[in-house]
Design a protein around this motif. Sequence first.
Motif, PDB file in Angstrom:
ATOM      1  N   UNK A 240       0.851  -1.180   0.000  1.00 19.64           N
ATOM      2  CA  UNK A 240       0.000   0.000   0.000  1.00 19.64           C
ATOM      3  C   UNK A 240       0.893   1.237   0.000  1.00 19.64           C
ATOM      4  N   UNK A 241       0.770   2.087   1.020  1.00 19.07           N
ATOM      5  CA  UNK A 241       1.524   3.341   1.011  1.00 19.07           C
ATOM      6  C   UNK A 241       2.879   3.126   1.684  1.00 19.07           C
ATOM      7  N   UNK A 242       3.804   2.557   0.921  1.00 18.92           N
ATOM      8  CA  UNK A 242       5.152   2.352   1.432  1.00 18.92           C
ATOM      9  C   UNK A 242       6.129   2.453   0.267  1.00 18.92           C
ATOM     10  N   UNK A 243       7.424   2.574   0.531  1.00 17.06           N
ATOM     11  CA  UNK A 243       8.413   2.762  -0.546  1.00 17.06           C
ATOM     12  C   UNK A 243       8.381   1.676  -1.611  1.00 17.06           C
ATOM     13  N   UNK A 244       7.967   0.462  -1.234  1.00 17.39           N
ATOM     14  CA  UNK A 244       7.923  -0.631  -2.203  1.00 17.39           C
ATOM     15  C   UNK A 244       6.933  -0.346  -3.324  1.00 17.39           C
ATOM     16  N   UNK A 245       5.951   0.506  -3.058  1.00 15.56           N
ATOM     17  CA  UNK A 245       4.955   0.829  -4.089  1.00 15.56           C
ATOM     18  C   UNK A 245       5.594   1.512  -5.292  1.00 15.56           C
ATOM     19  N   UNK A 246       6.727   2.171  -5.067  1.00 10.35           N
ATOM     20  CA  UNK A 246       7.407   2.850  -6.171  1.00 10.35           C
ATOM     21  C   UNK A 246       7.922   1.848  -7.198  1.00 10.35           C
ATOM     22  N   UNK A 247       8.367   0.681  -6.735  1.00  2.65           N
ATOM     23  CA  UNK A 247       8.824  -0.364  -7.664  1.00  2.65           C
ATOM     24  C   UNK A 247       7.672  -0.830  -8.542  1.00  2.65           C
ATOM     25  N   UNK A 248       6.489  -0.980  -7.942  1.00  4.09           N
ATOM     26  CA  UNK A 248       5.317  -1.373  -8.723  1.00  4.09           C
ATOM     27  C   UNK A 248       4.966  -0.300  -9.749  1.00  4.09           C
ATOM     28  N   UNK A 249       4.979   0.959  -9.317  1.00  7.97           N
ATOM     29  CA  UNK A 249       4.632   2.060 -10.227  1.00  7.97           C
ATOM     30  C   UNK A 249       5.633   2.174 -11.369  1.00  7.97           C
ATOM     31  N   UNK A 250       6.910   1.991 -11.058  1.00  8.41           N
ATOM     32  CA  UNK A 250       7.928   2.030 -12.119  1.00  8.41           C
ATOM     33  C   UNK A 250       7.676   0.930 -13.148  1.00  8.41           C
ATOM     34  N   UNK A 251       7.214  -0.218 -12.670  1.00  4.95           N
ATOM     35  CA  UNK A 251       6.923  -1.329 -13.585  1.00  4.95           C
ATOM     36  C   UNK A 251       5.700  -1.036 -14.452  1.00  4.95           C
ATOM     37  N   UNK A 252       4.561  -0.666 -13.820  1.00  3.67           N
ATOM     38  CA  UNK A 252       3.342  -0.526 -14.622  1.00  3.67           C
ATOM     39  C   UNK A 252       3.362   0.709 -15.514  1.00  3.67           C
ATOM     40  N   UNK A 253       4.309   1.603 -15.307  1.00  5.99           N
ATOM     41  CA  UNK A 253       4.435   2.748 -16.213  1.00  5.99           C
ATOM     42  C   UNK A 253       4.761   2.303 -17.634  1.00  5.99           C
ATOM     43  N   UNK A 254       5.232   1.069 -17.775  1.00  6.51           N
ATOM     44  CA  UNK A 254       5.603   0.550 -19.092  1.00  6.51           C
ATOM     45  C   UNK A 254       4.539  -0.389 -19.671  1.00  6.51           C
ATOM     46  N   UNK A 255       3.342  -0.401 -19.089  1.00 11.05           N
ATOM     47  CA  UNK A 255       2.363  -1.407 -19.529  1.00 11.05           C
ATOM     48  C   UNK A 255       1.508  -0.962 -20.709  1.00 11.05           C
ATOM     49  N   UNK A 256       1.613   0.311 -21.120  1.00 10.18           N
ATOM     50  CA  UNK A 256       0.749   0.822 -22.178  1.00 10.18           C
ATOM     51  C   UNK A 256       1.454   0.803 -23.533  1.00 10.18           C
ATOM     52  N   UNK A 257       0.822   0.152 -24.523  1.00 14.82           N
ATOM     53  CA  UNK A 257       1.352   0.094 -25.877  1.00 14.82           C
ATOM     54  C   UNK A 257       0.233   0.420 -26.876  1.00 14.82           C
ATOM     55  N   UNK A 258       0.602   1.128 -27.935  1.00 16.89           N
ATOM     56  CA  UNK A 258      -0.357   1.452 -28.989  1.00 16.89           C
ATOM     57  C   UNK A 258      -0.515   0.243 -29.904  1.00 16.89           C
ATOM     58  N   UNK A 259      -1.736  -0.271 -30.014  1.00 11.87           N
ATOM     59  CA  UNK A 259      -1.986  -1.429 -30.853  1.00 11.87           C
ATOM     60  C   UNK A 259      -2.383  -1.016 -32.269  1.00 11.87           C
ATOM     61  N   UNK A 260      -3.354  -0.118 -32.387  1.00 14.24           N
ATOM     62  CA  UNK A 260      -3.766   0.368 -33.708  1.00 14.24           C
ATOM     63  C   UNK A 260      -4.639   1.605 -33.547  1.00 14.24           C
ATOM     64  N   UNK A 261      -4.884   2.255 -34.670  1.00 16.93           N
ATOM     65  CA  UNK A 261      -5.775   3.415 -34.716  1.00 16.93           C
ATOM     66  C   UNK A 261      -6.890   3.140 -35.698  1.00 16.93           C
ATOM     67  N   UNK A 262      -8.103   3.486 -35.324  1.00 17.82           N
ATOM     68  CA  UNK A 262      -9.260   3.361 -36.203  1.00 17.82           C
ATOM     69  C   UNK A 262      -9.660   4.750 -36.683  1.00 17.82           C
TER      70      UNK A 262
END
Length: 263
Positions: A240-262
Motif C-alpha cells: 500500500x503506502x510504502x516505498x515498495x509501491x514505487x517499484x510497482x509504479x515504475x513497472x506498470x508505467x511501461x504497460x501501455x502500448x499502442x496497438x492500432x488506430x481506427x
Amino acid sequence: MKYLSVAIIFSVLLLSACKKEAPSFNSDVKSRLSVEFDNIAGSSNLQLNTGSYSNALGETFTVSKLKYYVSNFSFTKTDGTVYTVPQAESYFLIDESKPVSLSADFQVPEGEYKILSFIVGVDSSRSTMDITERTGVLDPTGEGGDMYWGWNSGYIFFKMEGTSTASTAMEGSYMYHVGGFGGYHANTINNIKPITIDLSERGNPQVKTGKETNIHLMADILKMFNGVTNFSIAKNSMVMFDPLSTALADNYADMFKHDHTEN
C-alpha cells in the motif's frame, strides 16, 4: 512507340485516380477522439476471477479487481502543435469490471496527431483541491470512494487485487494499492507516472468532423510484475503506502502500448 506512349499515359492517369487526397482539416473545429484501454495479461485478454496468469517468477495468480486513474491528457499534431485537454475534463477511472469505463472520450481540434500523453494517477493540484472541485470519478464519497485513502488524504492511482497460490496472506489473497502524489511535505512518495506514446508506427489518428476516430491501447498488467523489478507475490502479498509501491509504479508505467488506430 505509339502504343507505349498510350500505356504510359494510361498508367499515370490510373495512379492519379487511385492516389488518395490528403484530408483537409479545420483546426478551429473540434471533433471526437477516443482512447480505448484494453487490459490484457501478456498475450491473453484479462478475465476477472476466471483467468489464471503467471509472472516472470512462475507465480500463478488471478485478478478479481483492476482499477486505475488516467488523467492530464494532451495530443501532439504532426506539425508539432499540442492540444491539452482542459484539466476538469481530463480524469478517467479505468475499471475492468465496467466496460463503459474503458474508453476515454474527448473533443479535440481537427488534425492529424502523432503523440499521446497522459499520466497514471491524479496530479497534486487536483488532489489538494477543495472537495467540491473533485466530482465524478474523483468524488471520494461517490464513484471514487474505493480509490481514496481517507486516512492519507490521497487517491489510489492503481488498484489490483486477486488470489495466488504463492501468496502468504489470508486465503491466498494479494492486494496492491499504489498512490502517493508527493504530499504536502518534501521526500513524500510520489508515484505519479507520465506516459508518452508515439502513434506514428501503428497509425496516426486523423480527427475530422463526421468521422469516428479511436486510439486503441493495450495495457499489459503482467508488466506490473515483470519490469525494472521482477516482483514476487510470495515476498510481498500486500503493498500500500510504502516505498515498495514505487517499484510497482515504475513497472506498470511501461504497460501501455499502442496497438492500432481506427480512422
